[in-house]
Design a protein around this motif. Structure first.
Motif, PDB file in Angstrom:
ATOM      1  N   UNK A 149       0.816  -1.215   0.000  1.00 48.26           N
ATOM      2  CA  UNK A 149       0.000   0.000   0.000  1.00 48.26           C
ATOM      3  C   UNK A 149       0.848   1.264   0.000  1.00 48.26           C
ATOM      4  N   UNK A 150       2.129   1.120  -0.171  1.00 48.23           N
ATOM      5  CA  UNK A 150       3.016   2.283  -0.156  1.00 48.23           C
ATOM      6  C   UNK A 150       3.093   2.983  -1.499  1.00 48.23           C
ATOM      7  N   UNK A 151       3.987   3.933  -1.550  1.00 44.57           N
ATOM      8  CA  UNK A 151       4.204   4.705  -2.769  1.00 44.57           C
ATOM      9  C   UNK A 151       4.877   3.851  -3.831  1.00 44.57           C
ATOM     10  N   UNK A 152       4.584   4.164  -5.084  1.00 41.34           N
ATOM     11  CA  UNK A 152       5.267   3.517  -6.206  1.00 41.34           C
ATOM     12  C   UNK A 152       6.478   4.381  -6.528  1.00 41.34           C
ATOM     13  N   UNK A 153       7.469   4.304  -5.633  1.00 36.69           N
ATOM     14  CA  UNK A 153       8.622   5.201  -5.697  1.00 36.69           C
ATOM     15  C   UNK A 153       9.915   4.526  -6.128  1.00 36.69           C
ATOM     16  N   UNK A 154       9.875   3.219  -6.360  1.00 38.76           N
ATOM     17  CA  UNK A 154      11.082   2.512  -6.774  1.00 38.76           C
ATOM     18  C   UNK A 154      12.077   2.282  -5.659  1.00 38.76           C
ATOM     19  N   UNK A 155      11.628   2.413  -4.427  1.00 29.75           N
ATOM     20  CA  UNK A 155      12.485   2.185  -3.265  1.00 29.75           C
ATOM     21  C   UNK A 155      11.916   1.003  -2.485  1.00 29.75           C
ATOM     22  N   UNK A 156      12.594  -0.129  -2.558  1.00 26.83           N
ATOM     23  CA  UNK A 156      12.111  -1.338  -1.889  1.00 26.83           C
ATOM     24  C   UNK A 156      12.487  -1.283  -0.416  1.00 26.83           C
ATOM     25  N   UNK A 157      11.558  -0.793   0.373  1.00 24.46           N
ATOM     26  CA  UNK A 157      11.727  -0.719   1.820  1.00 24.46           C
ATOM     27  C   UNK A 157      10.896  -1.788   2.503  1.00 24.46           C
ATOM     28  N   UNK A 158      10.666  -1.604   3.775  1.00 19.51           N
ATOM     29  CA  UNK A 158       9.977  -2.592   4.601  1.00 19.51           C
ATOM     30  C   UNK A 158       8.647  -3.044   4.019  1.00 19.51           C
ATOM     31  N   UNK A 159       7.797  -2.102   3.623  1.00 21.49           N
ATOM     32  CA  UNK A 159       6.470  -2.486   3.132  1.00 21.49           C
ATOM     33  C   UNK A 159       6.541  -3.252   1.818  1.00 21.49           C
ATOM     34  N   UNK A 160       7.447  -2.872   0.946  1.00 21.30           N
ATOM     35  CA  UNK A 160       7.627  -3.612  -0.312  1.00 21.30           C
ATOM     36  C   UNK A 160       8.070  -5.042  -0.024  1.00 21.30           C
ATOM     37  N   UNK A 161       9.054  -5.176   0.852  1.00 20.27           N
ATOM     38  CA  UNK A 161       9.575  -6.510   1.156  1.00 20.27           C
ATOM     39  C   UNK A 161       8.556  -7.372   1.886  1.00 20.27           C
ATOM     40  N   UNK A 162       7.722  -6.761   2.747  1.00 20.03           N
ATOM     41  CA  UNK A 162       6.667  -7.542   3.405  1.00 20.03           C
ATOM     42  C   UNK A 162       5.715  -8.118   2.368  1.00 20.03           C
ATOM     43  N   UNK A 163       5.314  -7.302   1.408  1.00 23.02           N
ATOM     44  CA  UNK A 163       4.416  -7.787   0.360  1.00 23.02           C
ATOM     45  C   UNK A 163       5.078  -8.904  -0.439  1.00 23.02           C
TER      46      UNK A 163
END
Length: 143
Positions: free
Chosen positions: A65-79
Motif C-alpha cells: 500500500x506504499x508509494x510507487x517510488x522505486x524504493x524497496x523498503x519494509x512495506x515492499x519486502x513484506x508484500x
C-alpha cells in the motif's frame, strides 16, 4: 496495454525476475525510505524504475500500500515475503527484512521462472540479480 489481474498474479505465482548489475545489489541503501517505510531501502540490484515495476505488481496482488517510488523498503519486502510464503516456500517472519531466507525463496522463484541457474543458497550474487531484473521486467505490465 491491458493486462488482466490473473496474468499479473501469474507473474508472482509463476516467478519473479529482474536485477541490475552486481554492484547495485550490494548497494543496499541505508537511507530512509518513504514515510510508510521506516527501514532501510534494499533494491537488491534493481534500478528505481525496475523496483517500481515490482511495486506495481505487489500493489495489485500482494497488499503493498506504499508509494510507487522505486524504493524497496519494509512495506515492499513484506508484500514480496507474503507472495514468497504463499508460493515459494518462505517460512520465516513477514518482517520486511530481505535476509537469507527471503533470498532463498526468491531464488526458488527465479530458478523456476526467470532463468536463475542456482544454487538456492540465500546469497544474492550476480546470477540472482540478473534473474531478479527479468522478474521486474515482467512486472512492468502492472504499472
Amino acid at each position: 496495454m491491458f493486462v488482466s489481474a490473473s496474468a499479473v498474479a501469474g507473474i508472482l505465482v509463476g516467478g519473479l525476475a529482474g536485477t541490475s548489475t552486481a554492484v547495485a545489489a550490494t548497494e543496499a541503501a541505508t537511507k530512509p525510505a518513504a514515510a510508510a517505510q521506516s527501514a532501510a531501502v534494499d533494491n537488491h540490484g534493481l534500478t528505481t524504475t525496475e523496483a517500481r515495476y515490482l511495486q506495481c505488481e505487489l500493489k495489485a496482488n500482494w497488499g503493498y500500500s506504499g508509494a510507487l517510488d522505486g524504493l524497496l523498503g519494509t512495506n515492499s519486502w513484506k508484500a514480496l515475503q507474503r507472495a514468497l510464503a504463499r508460493h515459494w516456500g518462505y517460512k520465516d517472519a513477514i518482517d520486511g527484512i530481505p535476509g537469507p531466507n527471503t533470498n532463498r525463496a526468491l531464488q526458488r522463484l527465479l530458478m523456476a521462472r526467470y532463468g536463475y541457474p542456482g544454487p538456492i543458497d540465500g546469497i544474492w550474487g550476480p546470477n540472482s540479480r540478473a534473474a531478479f531484473k527479468r522478474l521486474a521486467a515482467a512486472c512492468a505490465a502492472s504499472c
